[in-house]
Design a protein around this motif. Structure first.
Motif, PDB file in Angstrom:
ATOM      1  N   TYR A  88       4.204   1.543  -8.562  1.00  0.00           N
ATOM      2  CA  TYR A  88       3.795   1.390  -9.544  1.00  0.00           C
ATOM      3  C   TYR A  88       2.875   1.772 -11.195  1.00  0.00           C
ATOM      4  O   TYR A  88       1.855   0.856 -11.304  1.00  0.00           O
ATOM      5  CB  TYR A  88       2.641  -0.300  -8.662  1.00  0.00           C
ATOM      6  CG  TYR A  88       2.955  -1.023  -7.559  1.00  0.00           C
ATOM      7  CD1 TYR A  88       4.515  -1.429  -7.569  1.00  0.00           C
ATOM      8  CD2 TYR A  88       1.904  -1.363  -6.502  1.00  0.00           C
ATOM      9  CE1 TYR A  88       4.926  -1.626  -6.551  1.00  0.00           C
ATOM     10  CE2 TYR A  88       2.782  -2.451  -6.033  1.00  0.00           C
ATOM     11  CZ  TYR A  88       4.095  -2.230  -6.028  1.00  0.00           C
ATOM     12  OH  TYR A  88       4.592  -3.224  -5.169  1.00  0.00           O
ATOM     13  N   ALA A  89       3.573   2.604 -10.851  1.00  0.00           N
ATOM     14  CA  ALA A  89       2.735   3.853 -12.141  1.00  0.00           C
ATOM     15  C   ALA A  89       2.922   2.643 -13.394  1.00  0.00           C
ATOM     16  O   ALA A  89       2.534   3.016 -14.617  1.00  0.00           O
ATOM     17  CB  ALA A  89       3.492   5.223 -12.130  1.00  0.00           C
ATOM     18  N   ARG A 102      13.739   7.613  -9.000  1.00  0.00           N
ATOM     19  CA  ARG A 102      12.363   8.249  -9.672  1.00  0.00           C
ATOM     20  C   ARG A 102      11.532   8.930  -8.465  1.00  0.00           C
ATOM     21  O   ARG A 102      11.731   9.957  -8.388  1.00  0.00           O
ATOM     22  CB  ARG A 102      11.811   7.959 -10.703  1.00  0.00           C
ATOM     23  CG  ARG A 102      10.809   8.444 -11.217  1.00  0.00           C
ATOM     24  CD  ARG A 102      10.684   8.193 -12.945  1.00  0.00           C
ATOM     25  NE  ARG A 102       8.938   6.898 -12.106  1.00  0.00           N
ATOM     26  CZ  ARG A 102       7.863   6.943 -11.287  1.00  0.00           C
ATOM     27  NH1 ARG A 102       7.176   8.200 -11.497  1.00  0.00           N
ATOM     28  NH2 ARG A 102       6.639   6.544 -10.846  1.00  0.00           N
ATOM     29  N   CYS A 103      11.080   7.360  -7.967  1.00  0.00           N
ATOM     30  CA  CYS A 103       9.726   8.320  -7.097  1.00  0.00           C
ATOM     31  C   CYS A 103      10.918   8.681  -5.069  1.00  0.00           C
ATOM     32  O   CYS A 103      10.126   9.574  -4.506  1.00  0.00           O
ATOM     33  CB  CYS A 103       8.900   7.084  -5.982  1.00  0.00           C
ATOM     34  SG  CYS A 103       8.415   6.905  -7.925  1.00  0.00           S
ATOM     35  N   GLY A 104      12.189   8.397  -5.496  1.00  0.00           N
ATOM     36  CA  GLY A 104      12.408   8.959  -4.513  1.00  0.00           C
ATOM     37  C   GLY A 104      12.720   8.689  -2.968  1.00  0.00           C
ATOM     38  O   GLY A 104      12.423   9.359  -2.132  1.00  0.00           O
ATOM     39  N   ARG A 105      12.466   7.072  -3.039  1.00  0.00           N
ATOM     40  CA  ARG A 105      12.406   6.199  -2.059  1.00  0.00           C
ATOM     41  C   ARG A 105      13.788   5.176  -1.950  1.00  0.00           C
ATOM     42  O   ARG A 105      14.270   5.420  -2.754  1.00  0.00           O
ATOM     43  CB  ARG A 105      10.761   5.198  -2.389  1.00  0.00           C
ATOM     44  CG  ARG A 105       9.860   6.442  -2.113  1.00  0.00           C
ATOM     45  CD  ARG A 105       9.688   7.137  -0.865  1.00  0.00           C
ATOM     46  NE  ARG A 105       8.438   7.440  -0.842  1.00  0.00           N
ATOM     47  CZ  ARG A 105       8.027   9.191  -0.979  1.00  0.00           C
ATOM     48  NH1 ARG A 105       8.965   9.883  -1.758  1.00  0.00           N
ATOM     49  NH2 ARG A 105       6.286   9.975  -1.247  1.00  0.00           N
ATOM     50  N   GLU A 106      13.121   5.042  -0.514  1.00  0.00           N
ATOM     51  CA  GLU A 106      14.682   3.901   0.117  1.00  0.00           C
ATOM     52  C   GLU A 106      13.402   2.415   0.464  1.00  0.00           C
ATOM     53  O   GLU A 106      12.794   3.308   1.402  1.00  0.00           O
ATOM     54  CB  GLU A 106      15.588   4.004  -0.285  1.00  0.00           C
ATOM     55  CG  GLU A 106      15.833   4.925   1.514  1.00  0.00           C
ATOM     56  CD  GLU A 106      17.393   5.081   1.489  1.00  0.00           C
ATOM     57  OE1 GLU A 106      18.361   5.243   0.344  1.00  0.00           O
ATOM     58  OE2 GLU A 106      17.456   5.757   2.605  1.00  0.00           O
ATOM     59  N   LEU A 107      14.536   1.513   0.480  1.00  0.00           N
ATOM     60  CA  LEU A 107      13.415   0.412   1.819  1.00  0.00           C
ATOM     61  C   LEU A 107      14.565   0.222   2.784  1.00  0.00           C
ATOM     62  O   LEU A 107      16.142   0.232   2.485  1.00  0.00           O
ATOM     63  CB  LEU A 107      13.105  -1.351   0.327  1.00  0.00           C
ATOM     64  CG  LEU A 107      11.738  -1.008  -0.318  1.00  0.00           C
ATOM     65  CD1 LEU A 107      12.312  -1.823  -0.882  1.00  0.00           C
ATOM     66  CD2 LEU A 107      10.526  -0.666  -0.172  1.00  0.00           C
ATOM     67  N   ARG A 108      14.062   0.268   3.961  1.00  0.00           N
ATOM     68  CA  ARG A 108      14.742  -0.677   4.750  1.00  0.00           C
ATOM     69  C   ARG A 108      14.179  -1.591   5.741  1.00  0.00           C
ATOM     70  O   ARG A 108      12.576  -1.224   6.491  1.00  0.00           O
ATOM     71  CB  ARG A 108      15.139   0.798   5.687  1.00  0.00           C
ATOM     72  CG  ARG A 108      16.079   1.699   5.698  1.00  0.00           C
ATOM     73  CD  ARG A 108      15.441   2.405   6.604  1.00  0.00           C
ATOM     74  NE  ARG A 108      16.127   4.235   6.041  1.00  0.00           N
ATOM     75  CZ  ARG A 108      16.816   5.052   6.720  1.00  0.00           C
ATOM     76  NH1 ARG A 108      15.908   5.490   7.831  1.00  0.00           N
ATOM     77  NH2 ARG A 108      17.601   6.586   5.960  1.00  0.00           N
ATOM     78  N   GLU A 131       0.901  -1.232   0.124  1.00  0.00           N
ATOM     79  CA  GLU A 131       0.188   0.065   0.015  1.00  0.00           C
ATOM     80  C   GLU A 131       1.339   1.119  -0.236  1.00  0.00           C
ATOM     81  O   GLU A 131       0.550   2.219  -1.046  1.00  0.00           O
ATOM     82  CB  GLU A 131      -0.754   0.094   1.242  1.00  0.00           C
ATOM     83  CG  GLU A 131      -2.050  -1.160   0.952  1.00  0.00           C
ATOM     84  CD  GLU A 131      -3.068  -1.547   2.380  1.00  0.00           C
ATOM     85  OE1 GLU A 131      -2.419  -0.409   3.447  1.00  0.00           O
ATOM     86  OE2 GLU A 131      -3.709  -1.764   2.608  1.00  0.00           O
ATOM     87  N   ALA A 132       2.484   1.282   0.041  1.00  0.00           N
ATOM     88  CA  ALA A 132       3.025   2.584   0.756  1.00  0.00           C
ATOM     89  C   ALA A 132       3.647   2.544  -0.601  1.00  0.00           C
ATOM     90  O   ALA A 132       3.680   3.369  -0.803  1.00  0.00           O
ATOM     91  CB  ALA A 132       3.974   2.310   1.550  1.00  0.00           C
ATOM     92  N   GLU A 133       3.940   1.302  -1.535  1.00  0.00           N
ATOM     93  CA  GLU A 133       4.465   2.078  -2.517  1.00  0.00           C
ATOM     94  C   GLU A 133       3.154   2.208  -3.420  1.00  0.00           C
ATOM     95  O   GLU A 133       3.567   2.662  -4.547  1.00  0.00           O
ATOM     96  CB  GLU A 133       5.231   0.168  -3.012  1.00  0.00           C
ATOM     97  CG  GLU A 133       6.445   0.021  -1.968  1.00  0.00           C
ATOM     98  CD  GLU A 133       6.663  -1.991  -2.326  1.00  0.00           C
ATOM     99  OE1 GLU A 133       8.092  -1.766  -1.722  1.00  0.00           O
ATOM    100  OE2 GLU A 133       5.853  -2.108  -2.942  1.00  0.00           O
ATOM    101  N   LEU A 134       2.317   1.317  -3.445  1.00  0.00           N
ATOM    102  CA  LEU A 134       1.307   2.224  -4.588  1.00  0.00           C
ATOM    103  C   LEU A 134       0.902   3.748  -4.117  1.00  0.00           C
ATOM    104  O   LEU A 134       1.229   4.707  -5.668  1.00  0.00           O
ATOM    105  CB  LEU A 134      -0.163   0.922  -4.282  1.00  0.00           C
ATOM    106  CG  LEU A 134      -0.005   0.268  -5.099  1.00  0.00           C
ATOM    107  CD1 LEU A 134      -1.308  -0.569  -4.031  1.00  0.00           C
ATOM    108  CD2 LEU A 134      -0.475   0.374  -6.102  1.00  0.00           C
ATOM    109  N   LYS A 135       0.558   4.037  -3.354  1.00  0.00           N
ATOM    110  CA  LYS A 135       0.861   5.807  -2.905  1.00  0.00           C
ATOM    111  C   LYS A 135       1.708   6.459  -3.073  1.00  0.00           C
ATOM    112  O   LYS A 135       2.044   7.381  -3.810  1.00  0.00           O
ATOM    113  CB  LYS A 135       0.357   5.816  -1.279  1.00  0.00           C
ATOM    114  CG  LYS A 135      -0.063   6.818  -1.133  1.00  0.00           C
ATOM    115  CD  LYS A 135      -0.187   7.137   0.984  1.00  0.00           C
ATOM    116  CE  LYS A 135      -0.249   8.551   1.558  1.00  0.00           C
ATOM    117  NZ  LYS A 135      -0.224   8.838   2.916  1.00  0.00           N
TER     118      LYS A 135
END
Length: 478
Positions: free
Chosen positions: A444-445, A462-468, A436-440
């Motif tokens: 997934y675009a 591109r989305c300015g995110r990373e995973l912890r 849900e966080a990744e969709l938001k």
């Protein structure tokens, strides 16, 4: 005539730090159970022998080079581990298989290297295989070729235990018992050390199986601990202590498992009622009007497996798994929760080709008939696990294929992990929150981008995110 064991076969006997794949599979399938005698025929350096001795197996080993001082003796279980593929003479290969078969009192376990390992074997064509620069020989078997070969030489129906591992049973009851262990998951008993824990194990078994057990079905220690109770007392204990709702659900599950077992057994050649394992006989008596009725219902189940519309309907109706335009993907922990027709689908594939030891996701095609077992070894730790290998069987041609991604620089990876599991899986909520966080975040675009490591990393940037772990956070500026 004794086999001559001509070429430099001793050089193919590798040193093992752990049990070989066939030995591990045989342990899992209870073919190396305590009390059985075991012979490792062509044991090489004897590493499996030593490992199994430490597990209290009554095992001996014989090898024409390393352990030839005594004549091999017959045993309940005989292991013929990666021997056939190193024999360059087809007549001698056949004779060696027959020798091993004659030494086996209960089951012969045959394993061989498979054609997908061809890239690991460098050599020139010789006889029906390859001759290496070290003067060793390799005949690489197809998965179905090995099973067909063992069946033809031994004259008995075999079970494909894993890719490249085949069981040939001297007694059909032993073969059926092995199949029942693989198909009926409710046969296990809780550990029991005193009367109270034995009663707990009894109630648990009744709730999972849907019927009281006979004394002959109980583990020996449980039967001993409950021996002082009269049959009437045991029935009262079950009536007063077992959860009626769980017993009803257990009966439904056992009914479906019995149908599944009978359908799979027809796939392999069904025998008379008396040939069934004792517990399965009791299941038939408890949940069907007759063996004939049970067989008729299982036959109808097999016919439905041929119907694309019915199979697709079962996939659409399934509470577990991720359905795509081409297949249903189900996690190993959720496979037994699939509709019975889909469980039959996967079991038929495993009998035809052998289910691999290491796998995470089963992929069932809904057009045509084909099953793949996909290995994502870091599924539980990695929020987007990478694919390590895939093993596939086409059920229409019985052709198998294997693909390794171990050396790939851009491996396929998974998204939406919760969709592969049951809704009540304890890890599903955590995985769903990540999705849900990744969709938001818009990750997934562009679905065509995110199926591989490189594409997924590009979208994260591109989305300015990373995973912890399983948390999505804003990417730190470098």
């Amino acid at each position: 005539m004794q086999p001559t064991w001509n070429s430099e076969r001793r050089l193919t006997a590798i040193a093992r730090a752990v049990l070989s794949v066939p030995a591990r599979q045989a342990l899992a399938d209870r073919q190396l159970a305590p009390g059985r005698t075991v012979l490792d025929y062509g044991c090489g350096r004897g590493d499996d022998v030593r490992s199994l001795e430490r597990l209290d197996c009554r095992i001996t080993g014989w090898d024409p080079y390393y352990r030839s001082e005594s004549k091999p003796q017959s045993a309940d279980t005989v292991l013929l581990t990666y021997v056939l593929n190193v024999i360059e003479d087809p007549a001698e290969r056949r004779h060696t298989l027959l020798q091993a078969w004659e030494l086996a009192n209960t089951v012969l376990i045959v394993s061989a290297r498979l054609t997908w390992e061809k890239s690991k074997v460098q050599g020139e064509a010789f006889s029906d295989g390859l001759l290496t620069s070290r003067q060793t020989f390799q005949h690489l078997f197809g998965a179905s070729e090995l099973r067909n070969y063992v069946e033809e030489v031994t004259g008995t129906r075999c079970v494909s235990a894993a890719p490249g591992v085949v069981y040939a049973f001297k007694d059909d009851a032993a073969r059926l018992s092995c199949l029942a262990h693989r198909i009926v998951p409710d046969a296990e008993w809780l550990a029991s050390e005193d009367t109270a824990s034995a009663i707990t194990a009894l109630i648990d078994h009744v709730e999972r199986r849907g019927r009281p057990p006979r004394v002959e079905e109980m583990p020996h220690n449980v039967a001993e601990l409950l021996a002082h109770l009269k049959p009437g007392e045991l029935r009262r204990l079950v009536r007063d202590s077992a959860d009626p709702a769980k017993v009803i659900e257990g009966g439904k599950r056992t009914t479906l498992n019995t149908l599944l077992f009978l359908a799979v057994e027809l796939f392999n050649g069904r025998g008379p009622f008396s040939s069934l394992p004792f517990s399965v006989q009791l299941d038939v008596r408890a949940f069907f009007s007759s063996y004939k009725e049970a067989c008729q219902r299982s036959d109808r189940l097999l016919l439905k497996l041929r119907d694309d519309t019915y199979v697709r309907g079962a996939m659409n109706a399934s509470d577990v798994g991720k359905l795509t335009p081409t297949a249903l993907y189900v996690h190993r922990r959720a496979v037994d929760d699939m509709p019975t027709i889909l469980r039959l689908y996967e079991h038929c594939a495993s009998i035809a080709a052998g289910r691999p030891q290491e796998w995470t996701i089963a992929k069932l095609k809904h057009q045509g008939r084909g099953v793949s077992w996909l290995d994502y070894p870091d599924f539980d730790k990695n929020p987007h696990p990478r694919l390590l290998s895939s093993y596939h069987i086409d059920l229409q041609t019985l052709e198998t294929s294997h693909m390794s991604y171990a050396n790939s620089a851009n491996r396929p990876l998974l998204h939406r992990k919760h969709e592969f599991l049951t809704q009540d899986d304890p890890d599903a909520p955590r995985y769903q929150r990540l999705t849900e966080a990744e969709l938001k975040a818009g990750l997934y675009a562009h679905p065509h981008m995110i199926g591989t490591e490189n594409g997924w990393e590009a979208e994260l940037i591109r989305c300015g995110r990373e995973l912890r772990g399983h948390r999505l956070v804003r990417r730190m500026e470098s």
